[in-house]
Write an enzyme that holds these catalytic residues in place. Structure first.
Site, PDB file in Angstrom:
ATOM      1  N   LYS A 254       0.136  38.680 -58.535  1.00 19.37           N
ATOM      2  CA  LYS A 254      -0.007  37.350 -59.146  1.00 19.37           C
ATOM      3  C   LYS A 254      -1.356  37.247 -59.846  1.00 19.37           C
ATOM      4  CE  LYS A 254      -0.447  32.416 -57.874  1.00 19.37           C
ATOM      5  NZ  LYS A 254      -0.369  31.393 -56.796  1.00 19.37           N
ATOM      6  N   ASP A 259      -5.637  27.947 -61.227  1.00 16.11           N
ATOM      7  CA  ASP A 259      -4.536  27.107 -60.754  1.00 16.11           C
ATOM      8  C   ASP A 259      -5.034  25.685 -60.497  1.00 16.11           C
ATOM      9  OD1 ASP A 259      -2.276  26.019 -59.695  1.00 16.11           O
ATOM     10  OD2 ASP A 259      -2.339  27.159 -57.795  1.00 16.11           O
ATOM     11  N   LYS A 266      -3.983  19.389 -58.322  1.00 16.85           N
ATOM     12  CA  LYS A 266      -4.621  19.548 -57.014  1.00 16.85           C
ATOM     13  C   LYS A 266      -5.747  18.544 -56.862  1.00 16.85           C
ATOM     14  CE  LYS A 266      -3.963  24.551 -56.368  1.00 16.85           C
ATOM     15  NZ  LYS A 266      -3.190  24.516 -55.131  1.00 16.85           N
ATOM     16  N   ASP A 277      -7.041  32.677 -57.812  1.00 17.18           N
ATOM     17  CA  ASP A 277      -5.581  32.744 -57.702  1.00 17.18           C
ATOM     18  C   ASP A 277      -4.994  33.951 -58.458  1.00 17.18           C
ATOM     19  OD1 ASP A 277      -3.403  31.670 -56.430  1.00 17.18           O
ATOM     20  OD2 ASP A 277      -2.950  30.202 -57.999  1.00 17.18           O
ATOM     21  N   ASP A 336       2.689  22.826 -58.753  1.00 10.25           N
ATOM     22  CA  ASP A 336       1.654  23.604 -58.070  1.00 10.25           C
ATOM     23  C   ASP A 336       2.245  24.803 -57.319  1.00 10.25           C
ATOM     24  OD1 ASP A 336      -0.846  24.323 -57.242  1.00 10.25           O
ATOM     25  OD2 ASP A 336      -1.067  22.737 -55.744  1.00 10.25           O
ATOM     26  N   GLU A 338       3.507  27.428 -58.460  1.00 16.35           N
ATOM     27  CA  GLU A 338       3.685  28.153 -59.726  1.00 16.35           C
ATOM     28  C   GLU A 338       3.671  29.668 -59.559  1.00 16.35           C
ATOM     29  OE1 GLU A 338       0.823  27.285 -58.593  1.00 16.35           O
ATOM     30  OE2 GLU A 338      -0.209  29.184 -58.850  1.00 16.35           O
ATOM     31  N   ARG A 340       5.176  31.601 -57.474  1.00 13.68           N
ATOM     32  CA  ARG A 340       6.540  32.121 -57.319  1.00 13.68           C
ATOM     33  C   ARG A 340       7.302  32.077 -58.633  1.00 13.68           C
ATOM     34  NH1 ARG A 340       7.604  27.862 -52.694  1.00 13.68           N
ATOM     35  NH2 ARG A 340       5.399  28.359 -52.434  1.00 13.68           N
TER      36      ARG A 340
HETATM   37  N1  BES Z   1      -2.487  29.240 -55.332  1.00 13.02           N
HETATM   38  C1  BES Z   1      -1.907  28.324 -54.436  1.00 13.02           C
HETATM   39  C2  BES Z   1      -1.950  28.779 -52.989  1.00 13.02           C
HETATM   40  C3  BES Z   1      -3.294  28.750 -52.326  1.00 13.02           C
HETATM   41  C4  BES Z   1      -3.778  27.602 -51.759  1.00 13.02           C
HETATM   42  C5  BES Z   1      -4.021  29.902 -52.205  1.00 13.02           C
HETATM   43  C6  BES Z   1      -4.986  27.615 -51.111  1.00 13.02           C
HETATM   44  C7  BES Z   1      -5.225  29.916 -51.542  1.00 13.02           C
HETATM   45  C8  BES Z   1      -5.715  28.771 -50.997  1.00 13.02           C
HETATM   46  C9  BES Z   1      -0.454  28.095 -54.802  1.00 13.02           C
HETATM   47  O1  BES Z   1      -0.155  28.177 -56.145  1.00 13.02           O
HETATM   48  C10 BES Z   1      -0.138  26.724 -54.366  1.00 13.02           C
HETATM   49  O2  BES Z   1      -0.661  25.806 -54.915  1.00 13.02           O
HETATM   50  N2  BES Z   1       0.713  26.619 -53.348  1.00 13.02           N
HETATM   51  C11 BES Z   1       1.036  25.362 -52.799  1.00 13.02           C
HETATM   52  C12 BES Z   1       2.534  25.329 -52.686  1.00 13.02           C
HETATM   53  C13 BES Z   1       3.070  23.985 -52.378  1.00 13.02           C
HETATM   54  C14 BES Z   1       2.949  23.085 -53.576  1.00 13.02           C
HETATM   55  C15 BES Z   1       4.496  24.141 -51.975  1.00 13.02           C
HETATM   56  C16 BES Z   1       0.400  25.274 -51.418  1.00 13.02           C
HETATM   57  O3  BES Z   1       0.367  26.269 -50.711  1.00 13.02           O
HETATM   58  O4  BES Z   1      -0.103  24.211 -51.092  1.00 13.02           O
HETATM   59 ZN    ZN Z   2      -1.361  29.276 -57.278  1.00 12.22          ZN
HETATM   60 MN    MN Z   3      -0.452  26.342 -57.128  1.00 12.90          MN
END
Ligand code: BES
Ligand code: ZN
Ligand code: MN
Length: 489
Positions: A254, A259, A266, A277, A336, A338, A340
């Site tokens: 990825k 992000d 966020k 990210d 968010d 994204e 996946r």
């Molecule tokens: N890049 C983030 C995941 C992340 C969060 C990595 C904190 C490291 C630290 C990912 O794109 C994301 O935002 N995931 C969300 C998914 C949710 C919206 C289902 C998450 O994990 O909060």
């Molecule tokens: Zn992300």
């Molecule tokens: Mn995200």
């Protein structure tokens, strides 16, 4: 740090700093002719990470640094890696130009042989002297730029070479990670990949433009870059072995260079960390950095979907339905989630265009994996027991630990859509990591061995391990994957 190897037998010769490693309850092994005082030996406990700087009473070394590895039965490659990193930091603090590390027979045995010992010391020195200062207006030049490793035989020498290559690849990955979003953009992934192709000669690079991605039907990936002024890039690197190939592997990372969350923005606190990210993509780049200097008997592909995730007038909206390259339709409930979405198309591309035997993807996919495992482990979702075993063993050898989490139909069910085939988040339950992995499984080709690694915790923010740790990037994944490929049956 430039490394060189010398046979440990014979006189040491003039050195500013000679480092010696030792386990508890054992007289430290010293180079021929070098002696330290009884007082120094008494002060030095050989407790793990304990160290004692001394003025030797005999021999040509100006200073001797004794570094502890702890109890012999618990000391391993990780202990030696950390001890060498401590030595590198001490050399820098002292302002010496070079550091000589003596690896005796007992130490060699303790960590599993000459090759493992050479690799651990080399990795510790290289990673332990890593610093990220390219954005400081006033940079202090490092003083200690040379490491001399004293050991025995061809195995030791081979270990040092491997350790140096892996250490340098880890530092390269950390540079990419630490670079902020305005300096590490999707197009910078493309130019780094082209640079690797020029460097190695063993690597070729192809970069797909948004137009080419659209022609392939990558509506999921393109829905993420839609709101960004920076066009997405799909980087595809290929490593071909010299001789006959034992199989085809693909690593997918990825590469989300920033992000913001998109329209599902966020919160502001710590949003700056979302420059990391792209750590999965950076790890894949690091593996190819190492491959420039290694001979491995596999055809290895590296695929990095690189994009920003930004809110904009033309950004994807919650509720939008997009179509991935395999025809699956996805309701974007939360913009968010994204990672996946970009991985979905990258996995279909990898499965159908590359047709590998095995795919391993690395992604900072979910905050939930940090809740589950913290910062010292990566979440591992393997489809075969063999892969689980191999990656677990590699994790233990490299100190890049992985912990298995399940890929189950019940979690796949949670990702079924109402308006489209799939939805990009699960509702209600908090099992974000298992549902994230379950979502990805829809895009991996039938019959392909696959493992998803969720590195959201391990990519940065880990405990201090002397050669890594703290708020900055850890370079996780590079040493793990090279070890996995090197030991693959
Ligand atoms: N890049 C983030 C995941 C992340 C969060 C990595 C904190 C490291 C630290 C990912 O794109 C994301 O935002 N995931 C969300 C998914 C949710 C919206 C289902 C998450 O994990 O909060
Ligand atoms: Zn992300
Ligand atoms: Mn995200």
């Amino acid at each position: 740090m430039k490394l060189s190897v010398k046979e440990r037998a014979g006189k040491l010769g003039r050195t500013d700093l000679c480092v010696v490693f030792a386990t508890k309850g054992r007289r430290p092994e010293l180079p021929e002719g070098v002696e330290v005082s009884a007082a120094a030996r008494k002060d030095f406990t050989a407790e793990f990470r304990a160290n004692r700087l001394c003025d030797p009473v005999a021999g040509d070394a100006k200073r001797v640094l004794l570094v502890g590895l702890g109890e012999a039965k618990s000391a391993d490659a990780e202990s030696l890696r950390r001890a060498a990193a401590i030595a590198a930091k001490e050399a820098e603090r002292l302002g010496v130009a070079s550091v000589t590390c003596f690896v005796g027979e007992a130490v060699e045995k303790t960590v599993g042989g000459a090759e493992a010992a050479g690799a651990a010391v080399a990795e510790g020195l290289v990673m332990g002297s890593y610093r990220y200062d390219e954005l400081k207006s006033k940079r202090k030049k490092p003083s200690c730029t040379a490491g001399v490793l004293l050991g025995a035989g061809a195995d030791f020498k081979r270990g040092v070479r491997l350790g140096r290559i892996l250490g340098e690849a880890n530092c390269y990955t950390r540079d990419l990670q630490n670079r902020p979003g305005n300096k590490m953009r999707p197009r910078d992934f493309a130019s780094e990949a082209r640079k690797l192709a020029r460097k190695g000669g063993k690597i070729t690079t192809k970069v797909l433009s948004e137009k080419q991605m659209a022609d392939l039907g990558m509506g999921s990936l393109l829905s993420v870059s839609a709101g960004s002024i920076e066009p997405a890039q799909l980087v595809h690197m290929t490593y071909k072995p010299k001789g006959k190939s034992k199989g085809r592997l693909a690593l997918v990372g990825k590469g989300l260079t920033f992000d913001s969350g998109g329209i599902s923005l966020k919160p502001g606190a710590r949003m700056d960390e979302m420059k990391f990210d792209m750590s999965g993509g950076a790890a894949v780049m690091g593996v190819f950095h190492a491959l420039c200097s290694l001979d491995l008997p596999y055809e290895i592909h590296g695929v990095v979907p690189a994009s920003e995730n930004m809110p904009a007038n033309n950004a994807t909206k919650p509720g939008d339905v997009v179509t991935a390259m395999n025809g699956r339709t996805i309701e974007v409930i939360n913009t968010d989630a994204e990672g996946r979405l970009i991985l979905a198309d990258a996995l279909v591309y990898t499965s159908t265009k590359i047709k590998p035997d095995t795919i391993i993807d690395l992604a900072t996919l979910t905050g939930a994996v940090v809740v589950a495992l913290g910062h010292e482990l990566s979440g591992m979702f393997p489809t075969t027991r063999k892969l689980a075993k191999e990656l677990t063993a590699s994790g233990e050898r490299t100190g890049e630990l992985v912990w298995e989490l399940p890929l189950l139909d019940c979690h796949k069910d949670q990702m079924k859509g109402v308006y489209g085939d799939l939805r990009n988040i699960n509702s209600g339950q908090g099992n974000g990591s298992t549902t994230g992995a379950a979502f990805l499984s829809n895009f991996v080709g039938e019959g392909i061995e696959w493992c998803h690694l969720d590195i959201a915790g391990s990519a940065w923010g880990g405990q201090d391990r002397d050669y890594r740790g703290g708020k900055t990037g850890s370079g996780v994944g590079v040493r793990l994957l090279i070890d996995y490929i090197s030991n693959k049956a």
